[in-house]
Design a protein around this motif. Structure first.
Motif, PDB file in Angstrom:
ATOM      1  N   LYS A   1       0.811  -1.362  -0.134  1.00 57.06           N
ATOM      2  CA  LYS A   1      -0.101  -0.145   0.015  1.00 57.06           C
ATOM      3  C   LYS A   1       1.037   1.321  -0.113  1.00 57.06           C
ATOM      4  N   PRO A   2       0.336   2.213  -0.675  1.00 57.94           N
ATOM      5  CA  PRO A   2       1.370   3.602  -0.666  1.00 57.94           C
ATOM      6  C   PRO A   2       1.376   4.148   0.938  1.00 57.94           C
ATOM      7  N   GLY A   3       2.448   4.713   0.991  1.00 60.80           N
ATOM      8  CA  GLY A   3       3.026   5.116   2.457  1.00 60.80           C
ATOM      9  C   GLY A   3       2.007   6.354   3.001  1.00 60.80           C
ATOM     10  N   PHE A   4       2.231   6.505   4.266  1.00 59.41           N
ATOM     11  CA  PHE A   4       1.345   7.617   4.979  1.00 59.41           C
ATOM     12  C   PHE A   4       1.647   8.951   4.297  1.00 59.41           C
ATOM     13  N   LEU A   5       2.856   9.379   3.805  1.00 60.21           N
ATOM     14  CA  LEU A   5       3.205  10.606   3.110  1.00 60.21           C
ATOM     15  C   LEU A   5       2.659  10.529   2.028  1.00 60.21           C
ATOM     16  N   VAL A   6       2.503   9.565   1.168  1.00 64.14           N
ATOM     17  CA  VAL A   6       1.950   9.557  -0.258  1.00 64.14           C
ATOM     18  C   VAL A   6       0.472   9.917  -0.045  1.00 64.14           C
ATOM     19  N   ARG A   7      -0.133   9.004   0.972  1.00 62.32           N
ATOM     20  CA  ARG A   7      -1.657   9.082   1.076  1.00 62.32           C
ATOM     21  C   ARG A   7      -1.849  10.510   1.698  1.00 62.32           C
ATOM     22  N   TYR A   8      -1.271  11.079   2.632  1.00 61.30           N
ATOM     23  CA  TYR A   8      -1.551  12.505   2.913  1.00 61.30           C
ATOM     24  C   TYR A   8      -1.459  13.503   1.830  1.00 61.30           C
ATOM     25  N   MET A   9      -0.700  13.495   0.944  1.00 60.21           N
ATOM     26  CA  MET A   9      -0.565  14.320  -0.103  1.00 60.21           C
ATOM     27  C   MET A   9      -1.670  14.272  -1.055  1.00 60.21           C
ATOM     28  N   LYS A  10      -2.018  12.892  -1.092  1.00 62.39           N
ATOM     29  CA  LYS A  10      -3.092  12.768  -2.402  1.00 62.39           C
ATOM     30  C   LYS A  10      -4.494  12.902  -1.792  1.00 62.39           C
ATOM     31  N   GLU A  11      -4.664  12.334  -0.296  1.00 65.13           N
ATOM     32  CA  GLU A  11      -5.959  12.548   0.183  1.00 65.13           C
ATOM     33  C   GLU A  11      -6.233  13.735   0.894  1.00 65.13           C
ATOM     34  N   VAL A  12      -5.378  14.443   1.489  1.00 62.34           N
ATOM     35  CA  VAL A  12      -5.519  15.631   2.276  1.00 62.34           C
ATOM     36  C   VAL A  12      -4.997  16.881   1.756  1.00 62.34           C
ATOM     37  N   HIS A  13      -3.674  16.782   1.413  1.00 60.56           N
ATOM     38  CA  HIS A  13      -3.150  18.105   1.091  1.00 60.56           C
ATOM     39  C   HIS A  13      -3.425  18.634  -0.093  1.00 60.56           C
ATOM     40  N   ALA A  14      -3.610  17.882  -1.201  1.00 58.06           N
ATOM     41  CA  ALA A  14      -3.960  18.234  -2.550  1.00 58.06           C
ATOM     42  C   ALA A  14      -5.465  18.920  -2.639  1.00 58.06           C
ATOM     43  N   PRO A  15      -6.327  17.956  -2.215  1.00 57.10           N
ATOM     44  CA  PRO A  15      -7.716  18.591  -2.117  1.00 57.10           C
ATOM     45  C   PRO A  15      -7.858  19.698  -1.381  1.00 57.10           C
ATOM     46  N   ILE A  16      -7.079  20.015  -0.185  1.00 57.09           N
ATOM     47  CA  ILE A  16      -7.408  21.404   0.512  1.00 57.09           C
ATOM     48  C   ILE A  16      -6.813  22.443  -0.409  1.00 57.09           C
ATOM     49  N   LEU A  17      -5.663  22.015  -0.796  1.00 58.59           N
ATOM     50  CA  LEU A  17      -4.801  23.437  -1.677  1.00 58.59           C
ATOM     51  C   LEU A  17      -5.624  23.615  -2.898  1.00 58.59           C
ATOM     52  N   SER A  18      -6.549  22.660  -3.400  1.00 61.35           N
ATOM     53  CA  SER A  18      -7.067  22.977  -4.537  1.00 61.35           C
ATOM     54  C   SER A  18      -8.471  23.977  -4.343  1.00 61.35           C
ATOM     55  N   LEU A  19      -8.630  24.194  -3.062  1.00 62.23           N
ATOM     56  CA  LEU A  19      -9.884  24.914  -2.869  1.00 62.23           C
ATOM     57  C   LEU A  19      -9.505  26.480  -3.095  1.00 62.23           C
ATOM     58  N   TRP A  20     -10.441  27.144  -3.655  1.00 65.70           N
ATOM     59  CA  TRP A  20     -10.087  28.611  -3.983  1.00 65.70           C
ATOM     60  C   TRP A  20      -9.956  29.382  -2.988  1.00 65.70           C
ATOM     61  N   GLY A  21     -10.551  29.625  -1.821  1.00 69.23           N
ATOM     62  CA  GLY A  21     -10.246  30.330  -0.723  1.00 69.23           C
ATOM     63  C   GLY A  21      -8.783  30.040  -0.428  1.00 69.23           C
ATOM     64  N   VAL A  22      -8.530  28.675  -0.168  1.00 70.81           N
ATOM     65  CA  VAL A  22      -6.966  28.267   0.349  1.00 70.81           C
ATOM     66  C   VAL A  22      -6.002  28.793  -0.738  1.00 70.81           C
ATOM     67  N   LYS A  23      -6.323  28.877  -2.105  1.00 70.69           N
ATOM     68  CA  LYS A  23      -5.416  29.392  -3.018  1.00 70.69           C
ATOM     69  C   LYS A  23      -4.952  30.644  -2.630  1.00 70.69           C
ATOM     70  N   VAL A  24      -6.242  31.486  -2.687  1.00 65.62           N
ATOM     71  CA  VAL A  24      -5.927  33.195  -2.574  1.00 65.62           C
ATOM     72  C   VAL A  24      -5.156  33.250  -1.116  1.00 65.62           C
ATOM     73  N   VAL A  25      -5.449  32.446   0.060  1.00 69.01           N
ATOM     74  CA  VAL A  25      -4.594  32.562   1.307  1.00 69.01           C
ATOM     75  C   VAL A  25      -3.411  32.316   0.900  1.00 69.01           C
ATOM     76  N   VAL A  26      -2.885  31.193   0.416  1.00 71.48           N
ATOM     77  CA  VAL A  26      -1.592  30.729   0.203  1.00 71.48           C
ATOM     78  C   VAL A  26      -0.640  31.795  -0.687  1.00 71.48           C
TER      79      VAL A  26
END
Length: 1129
Positions: free
Chosen positions: A825-850
């Motif tokens: 299975k993919p490691g913890f870091l891979v799953r975090y980036m795919k399932e948590v980090h990327a979806p949050i970063l794709s939100l329009w409001g988060v993009k503006v803040v970043v």
């Protein structure tokens, strides 16, 4: 090497100008006090004397006048002409005998060299003593107030001298700014004890001297008010203003002169920065501009985002599908599902121009094609690739045979072609290398009650200092079979005693003199009278400025100093590898060891602190640091090896751990990183480039970080490939996937470091060159040797061989349990980036803040970088446990004097036809805008010029030394050879207490008469003939202007016979420099001043100080940084 205090007995007789003779006799102690009006038969009237002739002598040889009131006497023609030559205000009858006048003339010659640069001051000064000694109206302003009996004769013991305030103020004003160049100070420091007004000066002059102490043999009380009934009138001869153009005082000696009105000192100003005020808020212009820019950019970004978001929500505007990150992921999944049904060869030959639905650039397309073919070839020939790549690197490593490390600071900071390096080379080769400095700083510890530092000037501390000095004198260092002591290597200005800068010099460096001279009280006396008292003269026959031997004192209150600063100047040499330098280094090592082993515990037991340094300390400490860092480097590589071994492998499973781990691959990867560093060092060593300590300490970490990153990327890319593909297909696809990005990133890193090779500072340039090649070699080994190692490792895993022991193969009974290898299975870091980090970063409001946060950080960094001060604290580059850490702290805290500064003049034309002499000098007849006058002028604004004092001028002192007025200096025997002053051999035997005008030098005459000179300047032949005389002349009481010691290294005599002095220097001091920015600004100010004067005078002049070469790069560091950034971008 000239030194800041190198004159011999400067004031041994300057205060004796007030005495009237120097012979030997016994004096009784009988003293009679008289009334304020007269002795028996005394009268006050014109043509009447209050004192006449000599009636006795003190035990120290000073003669005493007769308190005899008598009519003035008409001198014979010869005596009259003598008196007129020295005292033009005394005409007709006189009140002095020929013996009295000869004594007066002999004594005033000691003061003339100090004052002759300003004729008005000299004339006023001579008039004061001419009137006191020989005026026919002496009784009108002289009143004998006390007498003493000597050998049954009454002698003068005290007088009142009535002088008008007008004369006193005029005398002081004409002399207060006159310089004594040899000591970079005012002449009044020596003939007036630093008096701040004429009353203080008169009080100093009138003080009755103790036996064997320079000064007046009787008390002189200066008054300005007399009663009408006394019949007396204060002396008020004509006063000469130094501003009188006819007398020709220079601007340096008389800033108020009319010729100096157009060259007034520039106003002190600090560089003003642009600022904007909004209400009570004040901000820099750049901060305000960046804030406006930030608001504008964020507003534009928000507007653009809202526009597209509104358009996206409008169905009519959706003419094309808009793929966000998650859509892209779904598309990729669909494509992968479709790909599973394609033939294997078609999967390997998909167009590289399109990857996961993204169109690649042309460069990436070509690189993908290359890596597809290359990956397949490497997978098929791993042994060939591994061996050939390692062979090339090992060949480069052979250059390590010529490996050398550069530890000399001057070679690390400036290149051979830099301006400061060329100036240092010129100074060292034409004049003399700056002396080596060995230094001790003893300081008190803060008081436990109020936290203040107590004074270090106590009896116990002085005796401790004597003990320390005794141990240092006893150092014997071995070098080539001989024993080296401080006396063998120290700087000796007069070729006799070491020029040690220590308060012990006030006791002639002899502990027996401590009690004989009066202990602590004598020390405090010398703090005030160091320039005038014979007992305060140093063992090397020169005054010692207390500010060079004390530290931590407020203002000029030396008695409250909290630190002793002991400096041992040691002779230096141009050849750093020669015997002279190595002898000094050997002694310095023994000196440091002595302080650590013996002096440090001794000082600490007295509740004091000691810090210390030698000339070679920094170099030795840097070598020690490099040795200590070797352990750190080894540990870091072991840690990174463990990290790589864990991260490269699959998720640990007990059943397959020994197969899926990548320990051997990780170790191999770390070895490749080390080989890339060694290959880089070997290559540059082979072509003769010396390494630096920073290369050995930084580059291994740098390359390791880059190498680990790429290794992880490559391994993970291979592991992501479908297992259905053959190994060569997985390797090929992995390189296609990550090869272009690794290549472009690595090339960017190489080019970034390569840009640094254009930096002129050798340490940075060499570091950039080594780093660029190391990163390049690391990248090449990663895409060759490491890819081949990946092939071997995956073959091992697929063949069920144990990691680290590939010869051991697991039996087939374990096969079923190990089927999951490769399908983890993919490691913890891979799953975090795919399932948590990327979806949050794709939100329009988060993009503006970043975007807003990162943009704000970028602009804030630009604003804050303008507040960065140039410079690099020396403490940062040294080990934390280095003894130099405390030394540098104490230097900043205690030192009250700045580094010596030399203004070097090239090709000075001293011929009669040239104007160079008047363009450089600062005495009478010199140009108002001459070099030395300009230095004196800017020294009045030290806060911006960073120049603390007027310059010591060999040229001024040489012209004064040659002057007919200084009749005790430049003299010749009847055969034309040099005749020294009367108080030097052979004129005066060394064992004689008092020397007269007879003896071997009785027929000596002055070198020149006024008629021999041209406008008081020597001709070309006269200059050429007398300059060596001056540089060999010893300073003494009769002539303090002798150049030996003070100016021995200030003039290059090589080739001077042609009328050109190729190199000469004028010494002054910088103000105390406590911060790195102070060093940079002082260097910039000195160069700007020198450039301005050079352009004005059309003479090549440059400033030199020993620290310049370490700070030159900071003068234009911002320009260099911006250029490098522009090239890199």
């Amino acid at each position: 090497m000239e030194f800041w205090s190198t004159t011999m007995g400067l004031l041994l007789g300057c205060l004796l100008i007030f005495t009237l003779s120097m012979v030997t006799a016994d004096t009784s102690h009988t003293r009679l006090l008289l009334t304020s009006t007269a002795t028996s038969g005394e009268r006050h009237s014109e043509e009447y004397c209050a004192m006449y002739d000599i009636c006795g002598k003190r035990k120290d040889g000073k003669v005493l006048n007769c308190p005899v009131g008598s009519p003035s006497v008409k001198p014979d023609e010869l005596l009259s002409s003598k008196i007129q030559s020295l005292c033009p205000t005394v005409t007709g009858n006189v009140c002095c005998t020929e013996a009295q006048f000869d004594t007066l003339r002999a004594q005033v010659q000691q003061a003339i060299p100090f004052l002759v640069g300003c004729p008005a001051c000299l004339r006023n000064f001579l008039n004061l003593f001419c009137e006191l000694t020989c005026s026919p109206n002496q009784s009108l302003f002289i009143n004998v107030t006390s007498v003493s009996k000597v050998n049954n004769n009454l002698t003068v013991d005290g007088i009142d001298f009535y002088v008008t305030d007008t004369f006193g103020e005029g005398l002081y004003d004409s002399c207060k700014d006159v310089k004594f160049g040899t000591m970079n100070s005012r002449a009044l420091e020596f003939i007036g004890a630093g008096a701040q007004n004429f009353k203080e000066w008169f009080a100093f002059i009138g003080r009755q001297a103790e036996l064997n102490v320079p000064g007046s043999p009787y008390a002189i009380k200066f008054n300005s008010n007399v009663t009408e009934s006394s019949g007396m009138k204060p002396m008020n001869v004509s006063i000469y203003s130094c501003g009188d153009i006819s007398l020709g005082c220079s601007c340096g000696d008389c800033p108020s002169s009319p010729v100096c009105s157009n060259t007034a000192p520039p106003p002190s100003h600090k560089a003003s920065s642009c600022s904007v005020r909004i209400g009570s808020l004040k901000a820099k212009c750049i901060d305000f501009a960046l804030a406006i820019l930030y608001i504008t950019l964020v507003s534009m970004f928000l507007g653009w985002g809202l526009f597209h978001r509104t358009r996206e929500r409008n169905p009519r505007s959706r003419t094309k599908p808009f793929l966000n990150v998650s859509d892209g992921g779904q598309l990729h999944s669909v494509n992968r599902q479709k790909d599973e049904h394609l033939p294997m060869q078609q999967m390997l030959e998909d167009s590289p121009q399109i990857r996961n639905g993204v169109q690649l650039s042309v460069v990436q397309g070509y690189m993908s094609n290359f890596y597809r073919r290359y990956g397949t070839w490497v997978a098929r020939h791993p042994t060939l690739v591994l061996c050939s790549s390692l062979a090339i690197v090992l060949v480069l490593c052979l250059g390590l045979i010529r490996f050398k490390v550069e530890t000399r600071p001057e070679k690390l900071w400036v290149g051979p072609g830099s301006k400061s390096a060329e100036e240092k080379q010129f100074f060292d080769s034409h004049l003399a290398p700056f002396y080596r400095i060995e230094q001790l700083i003893l300081a008190t510890t803060p008081d436990a009650v109020d936290g203040k530092l107590p004074s270090i000037v106590t009896e116990n501390n002085i005796k401790l200092l004597f003990e320390i000095q005794n141990k240092i004198d006893g150092i014997r260092a071995k070098y080539l079979g001989s024993m080296i002591s401080l006396n063998d290597i120290c700087m000796k200005p007069l070729d006799q005693d070491c020029a040690t800068q220590s308060v012990l010099q006030y006791f002639k460096m002899d502990p027996e003199n401590y009690d004989n001279y009066g202990g602590v009280e004598h020390l405090k006396y010398c703090f005030e009278q160091y320039s005038s008292a014979e007992t305060c003269m140093s063992a090397f026959k020169a005054p010692l400025d207390p500010s060079t031997a004390l530290g931590g004192f407020p203002g000029n209150n030396y008695s409250e100093a909290s630190a002793f600063i002991v400096t041992y100047p040691v002779n230096n040499a141009i050849d750093k590898e020669g015997n002279e330098t190595q002898r000094a280094v050997a002694w310095e090592k023994a000196f440091i060891q002595l302080v650590k082993d013996e002096l440090l515990p001794m000082v600490q037991s007295k509740n004091l602190t000691v810090s210390f340094s030698s000339e070679s300390s920094i170099e030795e400490e840097l070598k020690r640091e490099s040795t200590a860092d070797a352990i750190t480097i080894v540990i870091s590589y072991l840690v990174m090896f463990a990290y790589i071994s864990l991260t490269l492998g699959d998720t640990p499973r007990l059943s397959s751990f020994y197969i899926s781990s990548k320990v051997l691959l990780g170790l191999s990867g770390v070895m490749l990183v080390m080989l890339s560093v060694l290959g880089s060092v070997g290559f540059f060593s082979a072509i003769g480039v010396k390494s630096t300590l920073i290369i050995m300490e930084v580059i291994p970490f740098l390359v390791l970080a880059v190498g680990v990153d790429n290794m992880c990327i490559l391994v993970q890319a291979v592991k992501r490939q479908p297992l259905e593909l053959p190994l060569e297909g997985r390797i090929s696809n992995a390189l296609v996937e990550v090869g272009p990005s690794i290549t472009l990133a690595s090339l960017s890193e190489v080019l970034a470091f390569a840009v640094g090779s254009f930096i002129p500072m050798p340490a940075c340039r060499v570091f950039s060159m080594f780093a660029a090649l190391a990163v390049l070699l690391d990248f090449l080994l990663q895409v060759t040797a490491f890819v081949a190692l990946i092939v071997f490792d995956f073959v091992r895993a697929e063949d069920r061989r144990v990691d680290c022991f590939p010869c051991v193969r697991v039996s087939s009974s374990y096969a079923d349990s190990d089927k999951g290898i490769g399908h983890t299975k993919p490691g913890f870091l891979v799953r975090y980036m795919k399932e948590v980090h990327a979806p949050i970063l794709s939100l329009w409001g988060v993009k503006v803040v970043v975007i807003s946060v990162f943009l704000g950080c970028a602009l804030a960094s630009i604003a804050l970088c303008t507040r960065v001060e140039p410079g690099l604290e020396q403490k940062i580059v040294l080990p934390r446990d280095s003894y130099l850490q405390g030394y540098f702290n104490n230097v900043s805290e205690y030192l009250r004097i700045g580094p010596p500064l030399y203004f070097v003049v090239k090709n000075y034309n001293y011929s009669s036809e040239s104007r160079h002499t008047n363009q450089l000098c600062s005495i009478s007849q010199c140009d108002s805008d001459s070099l030395l006058n300009e230095i004196a002028r800017v020294s009045l604004i030290p806060e911006s010029s960073y120049i603390a004092k007027p310059a010591a001028s060999w040229l001024d002192d040489f012209l004064v030394w040659m002057s007919p007025e200084a009749f005790g200096c430049c003299r010749k025997f009847t055969n034309g050879s040099f005749c020294p002053p009367n108080d030097q051999p052979p004129c005066c035997a060394s064992n004689e207490v008092s020397c007269g005008v007879g003896g071997a030098c009785k027929d000596c005459t002055t070198c020149f008469r006024h008629s021999d000179l041209q406008n008081d300047r020597p001709s070309t032949v006269q200059f050429k003939e007398k300059l060596p005389w001056f540089l060999d002349a010893l300073p003494s009481a009769d002539c303090a202007k002798g150049g030996h010691g003070a100016y021995t290294s200030s003039v290059e005599l090589k080739g001077y016979e042609n009328g050109i002095v190729q190199a000469s220097s004028f010494r002054t001091y910088h103000t105390p420099l406590n911060k790195q920015i102070d060093y940079v600004n002082s260097m910039r100010a000195a160069r700007e001043f020198s450039s301005k004067v050079s352009d004005s005078l059309k003479i090549e002049i440059f400033p030199y100080s020993v620290f310049y070469m370490f700070f030159e790069q900071y003068l234009d560091i911002w320009r260099t940084a911006l250029i490098n950034l522009a090239i890199a971008i």
